[in-house]
Motif scaffolding. Sequence first.
Motif, PDB file in Angstrom:
ATOM      1  N   ALA A  87      34.342  38.821  37.275  1.00  0.00           N
ATOM      2  CA  ALA A  87      35.414  38.248  38.092  1.00  0.00           C
ATOM      3  C   ALA A  87      35.349  36.720  38.121  1.00  0.00           C
ATOM      4  O   ALA A  87      36.390  36.048  38.157  1.00  0.00           O
ATOM      5  N   LEU A  88      34.152  36.158  38.091  1.00  0.00           N
ATOM      6  CA  LEU A  88      34.015  34.709  38.246  1.00  0.00           C
ATOM      7  C   LEU A  88      34.363  33.935  36.978  1.00  0.00           C
ATOM      8  O   LEU A  88      34.892  32.823  37.053  1.00  0.00           O
ATOM      9  N   ALA A  89      34.051  34.473  35.824  1.00  0.00           N
ATOM     10  CA  ALA A  89      34.248  33.728  34.578  1.00  0.00           C
ATOM     11  C   ALA A  89      35.692  33.241  34.395  1.00  0.00           C
ATOM     12  O   ALA A  89      35.915  32.079  34.011  1.00  0.00           O
ATOM     13  N   PRO A  90      36.722  34.087  34.670  1.00  0.00           N
ATOM     14  CA  PRO A  90      38.102  33.606  34.505  1.00  0.00           C
ATOM     15  C   PRO A  90      38.758  33.222  35.841  1.00  0.00           C
ATOM     16  O   PRO A  90      39.981  33.146  35.926  1.00  0.00           O
ATOM     17  N   LEU A  91      37.977  32.992  36.886  1.00  0.00           N
ATOM     18  CA  LEU A  91      38.519  32.787  38.229  1.00  0.00           C
ATOM     19  C   LEU A  91      39.528  31.639  38.251  1.00  0.00           C
ATOM     20  O   LEU A  91      39.209  30.521  37.840  1.00  0.00           O
ATOM     21  N   PRO A  92      40.744  31.881  38.735  1.00  0.00           N
ATOM     22  CA  PRO A  92      41.740  30.802  38.802  1.00  0.00           C
ATOM     23  C   PRO A  92      41.490  29.894  40.012  1.00  0.00           C
ATOM     24  O   PRO A  92      40.909  30.318  41.009  1.00  0.00           O
ATOM     25  N   PHE A  93      41.931  28.659  39.902  1.00  0.00           N
ATOM     26  CA  PHE A  93      41.849  27.728  41.027  1.00  0.00           C
ATOM     27  C   PHE A  93      42.737  28.275  42.153  1.00  0.00           C
ATOM     28  O   PHE A  93      43.837  28.764  41.899  1.00  0.00           O
ATOM     29  N   PRO A  94      42.259  28.217  43.401  1.00  0.00           N
ATOM     30  CA  PRO A  94      42.983  28.901  44.484  1.00  0.00           C
ATOM     31  C   PRO A  94      44.247  28.194  44.971  1.00  0.00           C
ATOM     32  O   PRO A  94      44.887  28.681  45.911  1.00  0.00           O
ATOM     33  N   HIS A  95      44.603  27.063  44.382  1.00  0.00           N
ATOM     34  CA  HIS A  95      45.832  26.363  44.775  1.00  0.00           C
ATOM     35  C   HIS A  95      46.717  26.171  43.546  1.00  0.00           C
ATOM     36  O   HIS A  95      46.253  26.268  42.404  1.00  0.00           O
ATOM     37  N   ALA A  96      47.960  25.852  43.792  1.00  0.00           N
ATOM     38  CA  ALA A  96      48.921  25.716  42.694  1.00  0.00           C
ATOM     39  C   ALA A  96      48.512  24.607  41.731  1.00  0.00           C
ATOM     40  O   ALA A  96      48.739  24.699  40.523  1.00  0.00           O
ATOM     41  N   GLU A  97      47.914  23.547  42.248  1.00  0.00           N
ATOM     42  CA  GLU A  97      47.467  22.438  41.405  1.00  0.00           C
ATOM     43  C   GLU A  97      46.343  21.691  42.101  1.00  0.00           C
ATOM     44  O   GLU A  97      46.131  21.831  43.307  1.00  0.00           O
ATOM     45  N   PHE A  98      45.623  20.898  41.318  1.00  0.00           N
ATOM     46  CA  PHE A  98      44.574  20.058  41.877  1.00  0.00           C
ATOM     47  C   PHE A  98      45.198  18.855  42.570  1.00  0.00           C
ATOM     48  O   PHE A  98      46.199  18.296  42.098  1.00  0.00           O
ATOM     49  N   ARG A  99      44.574  18.437  43.666  1.00  0.00           N
ATOM     50  CA  ARG A  99      44.968  17.169  44.273  1.00  0.00           C
ATOM     51  C   ARG A  99      44.405  16.015  43.438  1.00  0.00           C
ATOM     52  O   ARG A  99      43.487  16.198  42.635  1.00  0.00           O
ATOM     53  N   ALA A 100      44.940  14.822  43.659  1.00  0.00           N
ATOM     54  CA  ALA A 100      44.412  13.641  42.983  1.00  0.00           C
ATOM     55  C   ALA A 100      42.943  13.472  43.349  1.00  0.00           C
ATOM     56  O   ALA A 100      42.573  13.512  44.520  1.00  0.00           O
ATOM     57  N   GLY A 101      42.115  13.308  42.346  1.00  0.00           N
ATOM     58  CA  GLY A 101      40.675  13.149  42.570  1.00  0.00           C
ATOM     59  C   GLY A 101      39.913  14.449  42.596  1.00  0.00           C
ATOM     60  O   GLY A 101      38.700  14.476  42.339  1.00  0.00           O
ATOM     61  N   GLN A 102      40.597  15.542  42.893  1.00  0.00           N
ATOM     62  CA  GLN A 102      39.930  16.837  43.023  1.00  0.00           C
ATOM     63  C   GLN A 102      39.467  17.361  41.661  1.00  0.00           C
ATOM     64  O   GLN A 102      38.357  17.893  41.538  1.00  0.00           O
ATOM     65  N   ARG A 103      40.290  17.201  40.645  1.00  0.00           N
ATOM     66  CA  ARG A 103      39.924  17.684  39.314  1.00  0.00           C
ATOM     67  C   ARG A 103      38.712  16.911  38.773  1.00  0.00           C
ATOM     68  O   ARG A 103      37.811  17.497  38.155  1.00  0.00           O
ATOM     69  N   ALA A 104      38.684  15.602  38.992  1.00  0.00           N
ATOM     70  CA  ALA A 104      37.559  14.794  38.509  1.00  0.00           C
ATOM     71  C   ALA A 104      36.254  15.231  39.167  1.00  0.00           C
ATOM     72  O   ALA A 104      35.205  15.305  38.512  1.00  0.00           O
ATOM     73  N   LEU A 105      36.304  15.540  40.467  1.00  0.00           N
ATOM     74  CA  LEU A 105      35.111  16.004  41.160  1.00  0.00           C
ATOM     75  C   LEU A 105      34.688  17.369  40.641  1.00  0.00           C
ATOM     76  O   LEU A 105      33.500  17.608  40.370  1.00  0.00           O
ATOM     77  N   ALA A 106      35.642  18.284  40.479  1.00  0.00           N
ATOM     78  CA  ALA A 106      35.322  19.622  39.978  1.00  0.00           C
ATOM     79  C   ALA A 106      34.716  19.549  38.576  1.00  0.00           C
ATOM     80  O   ALA A 106      33.750  20.266  38.269  1.00  0.00           O
ATOM     81  N   ALA A 107      35.246  18.682  37.732  1.00  0.00           N
ATOM     82  CA  ALA A 107      34.718  18.540  36.371  1.00  0.00           C
ATOM     83  C   ALA A 107      33.287  18.014  36.394  1.00  0.00           C
ATOM     84  O   ALA A 107      32.437  18.447  35.600  1.00  0.00           O
ATOM     85  N   ALA A 108      33.008  17.079  37.285  1.00  0.00           N
ATOM     86  CA  ALA A 108      31.652  16.533  37.384  1.00  0.00           C
ATOM     87  C   ALA A 108      30.665  17.598  37.843  1.00  0.00           C
ATOM     88  O   ALA A 108      29.528  17.672  37.345  1.00  0.00           O
ATOM     89  N   VAL A 109      31.085  18.440  38.779  1.00  0.00           N
ATOM     90  CA  VAL A 109      30.226  19.538  39.240  1.00  0.00           C
ATOM     91  C   VAL A 109      29.969  20.518  38.099  1.00  0.00           C
ATOM     92  O   VAL A 109      28.840  20.992  37.898  1.00  0.00           O
ATOM     93  N   TRP A 110      31.006  20.843  37.345  1.00  0.00           N
ATOM     94  CA  TRP A 110      30.872  21.762  36.201  1.00  0.00           C
ATOM     95  C   TRP A 110      29.857  21.222  35.188  1.00  0.00           C
ATOM     96  O   TRP A 110      28.979  21.949  34.724  1.00  0.00           O
ATOM     97  N   ARG A 111      29.970  19.932  34.873  1.00  0.00           N
ATOM     98  CA  ARG A 111      29.065  19.331  33.886  1.00  0.00           C
ATOM     99  C   ARG A 111      27.626  19.305  34.403  1.00  0.00           C
ATOM    100  O   ARG A 111      26.684  19.610  33.652  1.00  0.00           O
ATOM    101  N   ALA A 112      27.446  18.938  35.648  1.00  0.00           N
ATOM    102  CA  ALA A 112      26.092  18.869  36.207  1.00  0.00           C
ATOM    103  C   ALA A 112      25.450  20.251  36.258  1.00  0.00           C
ATOM    104  O   ALA A 112      24.250  20.400  35.982  1.00  0.00           O
ATOM    105  N   THR A 113      26.233  21.270  36.591  1.00  0.00           N
ATOM    106  CA  THR A 113      25.691  22.625  36.625  1.00  0.00           C
ATOM    107  C   THR A 113      25.305  23.088  35.233  1.00  0.00           C
ATOM    108  O   THR A 113      24.251  23.692  35.029  1.00  0.00           O
ATOM    109  N   GLY A 114      26.150  22.789  34.257  1.00  0.00           N
ATOM    110  CA  GLY A 114      25.831  23.172  32.891  1.00  0.00           C
ATOM    111  C   GLY A 114      24.583  22.495  32.359  1.00  0.00           C
ATOM    112  O   GLY A 114      23.817  23.077  31.592  1.00  0.00           O
TER     113      GLY A 114
END
Length: 794
Positions: free
Chosen positions: A166-193
Amino acid sequence: MRTLCDLTARRGDLDLRFTPSPTAAEGIEGHQRIAARRGPAYETEISLRGHFGELAVRGRADGFDPVLGRLEEIKTHRGDLAAQPEHHRHLHWAQLECYGALFCAERGLERLRLALVYLDIASGAETIIEEERDAAELQAAFEARCQAFSAWARAQAAHREARDTALAPLPFPHAEFRAGQRALAAAVWRATGAGQVLLAQAPTGIGKTVATIYPLLRAMPAQQLEQLYFLTARTTGRQLALDALARLREGGAEPLRVLELTAREKACEHPDKACHGQSCPLAQGFYDRLAAAREAALAAGGMNAPALRTLAASHRICPYWLAQDLMRWADVVVGDYNHFFDLGAGLHTLALESEGRCAVLVDEAHNLPERARQMYSASLDESRWRGLRRIARGPLRRPLQAMLGAWRELLDGYSEADTAGAAVAGDQASPGDSGTPGTRGAPRTWGAADSGYRALPQAPDELVRALAHCSSALAEALEGAEGSASPEESALLQEAWFEALGFLRLAERFGSHSCYDLVVEGAGRARRSVLTLRNLLPAPHLQSRWQSVHSAVLFSATLGPDRFIRNLLGVPEEAVWIDIPSPFEADQLQVHLVPQVSTRWADRARSVAPIARLIADQWHRHPGNYLAFFSSYDYLTQVAEQLSRDAPEITQWVQSRRMDEAERRAFVDRFTPGGQGVGFAVLGGAFGEGIDLPGERLVGAFIATLGLPQVNPANERLRTCLQEAFGQGFEDTYLIPGLRKVVQAAGRVIRRPEDRGVVYLIDDRFCRTEVRDLLPRWWQPQIWRPSTNRGAAR
């Protein structure tokens, strides 16, 4: 092995009378002491592995004596072993039998001697309970436990597969990212990887909670992570995380198991009863009913505190200890900082057991340095220990008298001439040209004839040794008091014991990161003294926490400066720093600097009327809801009363001391859309951060303080420590913590892209370069001038 036996061998009552156990350091020292007694051929920490069907079991046996042909399980303890609950002994035998089966299989043995070795850490005495068993008998017992566990293990494996699917293809829970939100999410993804620590400074209002949780959940399958810990400093932060996780579960992550942890005192259904079956009905037969409650809770998936309380009541078991058991089986655990960072914290233990297959999110991480200092500090109140003399009996009397004697010697060794900070006064630091605290005004004096702060230049070793002996005697006294002492006497003994154990745990770790100090008030019989082991630099304590997890993300709107947070929290050198630009435009928030007013102590009386006039003028120009922040309750009361006299038509609501949760909620609920009034609050308190008042719920804020901590001997000692360690003691002790509170409070005004508002920073020091450099870069503060602003619109 621990998981296998915990699940299959526990039975009977919950019984905490034989706890708390020795510290980790004491346990290690105890194991080393036993090994030294056994001789050079003694084997320690024997790694063992075995299989039963598809189940793989691993663990470490404590020791093997080849001379005696005996496998040993070593347990350190305090007090009389006869008081050990039956289920503890049963669990220990289960572990040893399983280790025995694996040991026999590995070494081809037909028979083996097994021994439970109990070491009293106070006396050094060993109690050995020994049996000889056939290898076939041990193997049968091991297989029986594996058989009982296998169905559970298969269910957990199936859950893990469904969760990851269920988690691997999990969609973002809102229609779109807010300004700045995508950059933060991407940084978290990279750090976790990359398995890194990420320090993320991101502005208020972009949705940091979901922007950190979402990418980490998506990364869990690929990184083979077992758990995520979301840690907060406040109840409001915990609820935001639970809300975000609920939305994610509804949007595709339904298999996700989410557990909320609460403090023991909040979860306890019977605070007047002790935690054992003879006292509390929810402790009686706890382990006999635990399995059914566990299965029901995990089937529900969403285990917030109210739901867990209801479920625990239906199974007649304690909700707090049910949650402690469920920690191991939840996918996401939402709790307070102390659930992971405190000494002996349960989540840190799980992280170690999982060998780092977990990740941590630290919400509003600017709060962590001070919270960590509190966690790694402890105090002893002399009056509590003197009060024990009237109930001390038998073997407790002499150790107690010795401890109080060591305390008197400590006090006699520090005269008033040694009192630190006698000349330090003033309730706020002030950044001057030299970078040292100012001392304008003298509302309070330390080191007066009847009170004083005394810095100890070295550890009070004699007192600590006497306290250790007294702690052991207290353990024995508690066991002897059962049935003979009154509930009040037993409570006093237990509180003193816990206080002693907490202090001793930290004393074992004492170093240059901490200090000892005394605060003495009064004299003679009225004298009261408190000895504190005070942590100044939490980094050495926290380093092991970062090492125990796969990755960690620390995020806040006021996390920086980068070097400041790195130095205090001891994150790895390779930790990544990111500063997310604000999505807000400067014209959304008018920031006015008011240099005509000084809020220093000496100028307070003169500042009250101008501040009240400023609030009234702004409110009349643009009616709406405002928050006004001050450095103390006394100060805000003076301004609120002046405003009532000058502008009685303006509705007010005022923060009071010790507001409970319902009162705090009522205060926030006064900020309604379209409302008009002024709420008065203390900067750095419950309403300075963690509350969300978008749109017309809040249109402006007045901040009449720099938020600088009080100049007192304790803070001056902290300043000296940080100056010696990093060369910027004043900034790290006073300026940065103060301005963080200011920025957090101002952040209540602009929460969404369409919000507009105004902030007044009231004090001439806001105009100084070193202060303005710590304000958000997107702000464009302007000097407020009464003659030109009197008719200005918001």
